[in-house]
Design a protein around this motif. Structure first.
Motif, short mmCIF file in Angstrom:
data_model
loop_
_atom_site.label_atom_id
_atom_site.label_comp_id
_atom_site.label_asym_id
_atom_site.label_seq_id
_atom_site.Cartn_x
_atom_site.Cartn_y
_atom_site.Cartn_z
N ALA A 291 39.10 88.40 -31.45
CA ALA A 291 40.21 88.85 -32.30
C ALA A 291 39.82 88.81 -33.77
CB ALA A 291 41.44 87.98 -32.05
N TRP A 292 39.08 87.77 -34.16
CA TRP A 292 38.66 87.63 -35.55
C TRP A 292 37.71 88.76 -35.94
CZ3 TRP A 292 40.29 84.57 -39.40
CH2 TRP A 292 39.49 84.45 -40.54
N ARG A 293 36.73 89.04 -35.06
CA ARG A 293 35.79 90.13 -35.36
C ARG A 293 36.50 91.47 -35.44
NH1 ARG A 293 32.69 87.22 -31.66
NH2 ARG A 293 33.35 88.62 -29.99
N THR A 294 37.43 91.71 -34.53
CA THR A 294 38.16 92.98 -34.54
C THR A 294 39.01 93.12 -35.80
OG1 THR A 294 38.26 92.97 -32.12
CG2 THR A 294 39.82 94.39 -33.26
N SER A 295 39.64 92.01 -36.21
CA SER A 295 40.47 92.04 -37.41
C SER A 295 39.62 92.36 -38.64
CB SER A 295 41.17 90.69 -37.58
OG SER A 295 41.86 90.63 -38.80
N ARG A 296 38.43 91.74 -38.75
CA ARG A 296 37.56 91.99 -39.89
C ARG A 296 37.02 93.42 -39.87
NH1 ARG A 296 33.33 87.35 -41.16
NH2 ARG A 296 33.23 88.66 -43.02
N ARG A 297 36.69 93.93 -38.68
CA ARG A 297 36.19 95.30 -38.58
C ARG A 297 37.27 96.30 -39.00
NH1 ARG A 297 34.41 94.95 -33.77
NH2 ARG A 297 36.09 95.97 -32.62
N ALA A 299 39.80 95.66 -41.02
CA ALA A 299 40.02 95.52 -42.47
C ALA A 299 38.94 96.27 -43.25
CB ALA A 299 40.03 94.04 -42.85
N ARG A 300 37.68 96.17 -42.80
CA ARG A 300 36.60 96.89 -43.49
C ARG A 300 36.80 98.40 -43.40
NH1 ARG A 300 33.14 92.94 -41.09
NH2 ARG A 300 32.60 94.43 -39.45
N ALA A 301 37.24 98.86 -42.22
CA ALA A 301 37.46 100.29 -42.05
C ALA A 301 38.59 100.79 -42.95
CB ALA A 301 37.78 100.59 -40.58
N LEU A 302 39.63 99.99 -43.07
CA LEU A 302 40.74 100.39 -43.93
C LEU A 302 40.32 100.41 -45.40
CD1 LEU A 302 43.70 98.45 -42.25
CD2 LEU A 302 43.24 100.89 -42.18
N ARG A 303 39.52 99.40 -45.81
CA ARG A 303 39.03 99.40 -47.20
C ARG A 303 38.16 100.62 -47.48
NH1 ARG A 303 38.45 93.73 -46.39
NH2 ARG A 303 36.23 94.01 -45.89
N ALA A 304 37.33 100.97 -46.48
CA ALA A 304 36.46 102.14 -46.65
C ALA A 304 37.28 103.41 -46.78
CB ALA A 304 35.50 102.25 -45.47
N ALA A 326 44.79 108.44 -43.73
CA ALA A 326 43.41 108.06 -43.47
C ALA A 326 43.33 106.68 -42.85
CB ALA A 326 42.61 108.09 -44.77
N ALA A 327 44.14 105.75 -43.38
CA ALA A 327 44.13 104.40 -42.84
C ALA A 327 44.56 104.40 -41.38
CB ALA A 327 45.06 103.50 -43.66
#
Length: 355
Positions: A291-297, A299-304, A326-327
């Protein structure tokens, strides 16, 4: 200045989260104080006095609009009734388990609850799991089998608590009421049957409310505070800290309960039970890490996506709208691997049914 204010809010939320889950974790120390009252009498008092205290809180903050809306929606009212019935089972089993010397087995119910929640999502909501989540559920099933051998029978107390709480969480998602409001609605449904039972118990000489002294009566009344106060703290935490943080904090409660069962109450932990608990903890580590890895992935995609929109130079409201689109597109892409929606990505943090 805004940064300091935000940091202060975060600290306040974290402290409230620790307070809420800490109180739920230490609650096994409270229920034995209510003896010689039986589990049924304690449960009934908890229902009655919880409504009293929550109603007072709602009067103080003047939040009653939701009640009229709920009464005009029969389907939601029916779901609240189901939630009230399920939480009655959960509370009753937990109180009985603690006062009967099964604190460790009760704590196991809240350890395996996230796994049961995910399994119910697959079976009832047709959600699709990532490979690591499948492994976690499989390890959880193996743990139940090992514990069945260890106990000589399935861990019924744990399974009852886990399934009742998971069902309660599923129903609450559909009701969509705030924590305090939800507790008020559920205890309002419980109130008359609980009060009727207490009156019947008193008429037949089985009530301890007036026969064990003022201190005992005060403790029974305080069951309402024990139920409502952690919920208030949780509500303060939920609006200030990320759901992922609450998902991690929720493990405080069963950890404290487990330690109390082993260290304070001296319950037996033969090797096969340690093995079963170790498997459960392994499953939770897998689940939480995924869950932690998915949440970080995500978040990175949304920032991008926001960065791409900003670089495209779209001004004002148009940029905001495009960023939202886009988000959403990126978030959807992250889930193309068949992963479930966010509610199943992290352990359920809703605590209203906590012991």
């Amino acid at each position: 200045m805004a940064g300091k204010s935000k940091a202060g809010e975060g600290r306040t939320g974290l402290l409230n989260g620790f307070a809420a889950y800490g109180m739920w974790g230490l609650v096994p120390l409270f229920w034995p104080l209510l003896k010689p009252a039986g589990a049924g009498e304690i449960l009934a008092h908890r229902m009655v006095w919880s409504l009293v205290f929550v109603a007072v809180a709602l009067i103080v903050v003047r939040r009653w609009k939701w009640a009229g809306e709920l009464l005009r929606q029969p389907r939601r009212l029916a779901l609240v009734t189901v939630a009230a019935a399920v939480i009655t089972v959960n509370w009753g089993v937990y109180i009985w388990a603690v006062n009967s010397g099964h604190v460790v087995e009760a704590s196991l119910g809240y350890f395996i609850n996230p796994l049961v929640t995910i399994a119910m999502g697959v079976l009832l909501l047709k959600e699709r799991l990532r490979p690591v989540q499948w492994v976690a559920v499989g390890v959880g099933l193996a743990a139940v089998l090992v514990l069945t051998v260890g106990y000589g029978h399935p861990p019924w107390i744990s399974l009852c608590l886990a399934f009742s709480f998971a069902t309660y969480g599923l129903v609450k998602k559909k009701v969509d009421l705030g924590g305090v409001e939800s507790l008020a609605a559920e205890t309002a449904i419980q109130f008359l049957p609980a009060l009727g039972y207490l009156l019947w118990l008193s008429a037949h000489g089985g009530s301890t409310f007036t026969g064990e002294g003022a201190g005992h009566s005060a403790l029974l009344v305080s069951t309402g505070i024990v139920t409502a106060l952690p919920l208030v703290c949780f509500g303060a935490a939920a609006i200030r800290v990320p759901l992922s943080t609450l998902g991690l904090l929720q493990y405080m409660a069963p950890v404290f309960q487990f330690l109390l069962g082993v260290v304070y109450f001296g319950e037996a932990m033969p090797p096969e039970r340690w093995a079963g608990f170790a498997l459960v903890w392994l499953a939770l580590v897998l689940l939480t890490g995924d869950a932690w890895r998915t949440s970080r992935r995500t978040a990175r995609a949304l920032r991008a996506s926001r960065l791409m929109v900003a670089e495209a130079g779209m001004p004002g409201a148009a940029a905001t709208g495009e960023a939202a689109v886009a988000a959403g597109a990126v978030a959807g892409a992250v889930r193309e691997d068949g992963s479930p929606p966010p509610a199943a990505e992290a352990p359920e943090a809703s605590p209203v049914a906590k012991p």
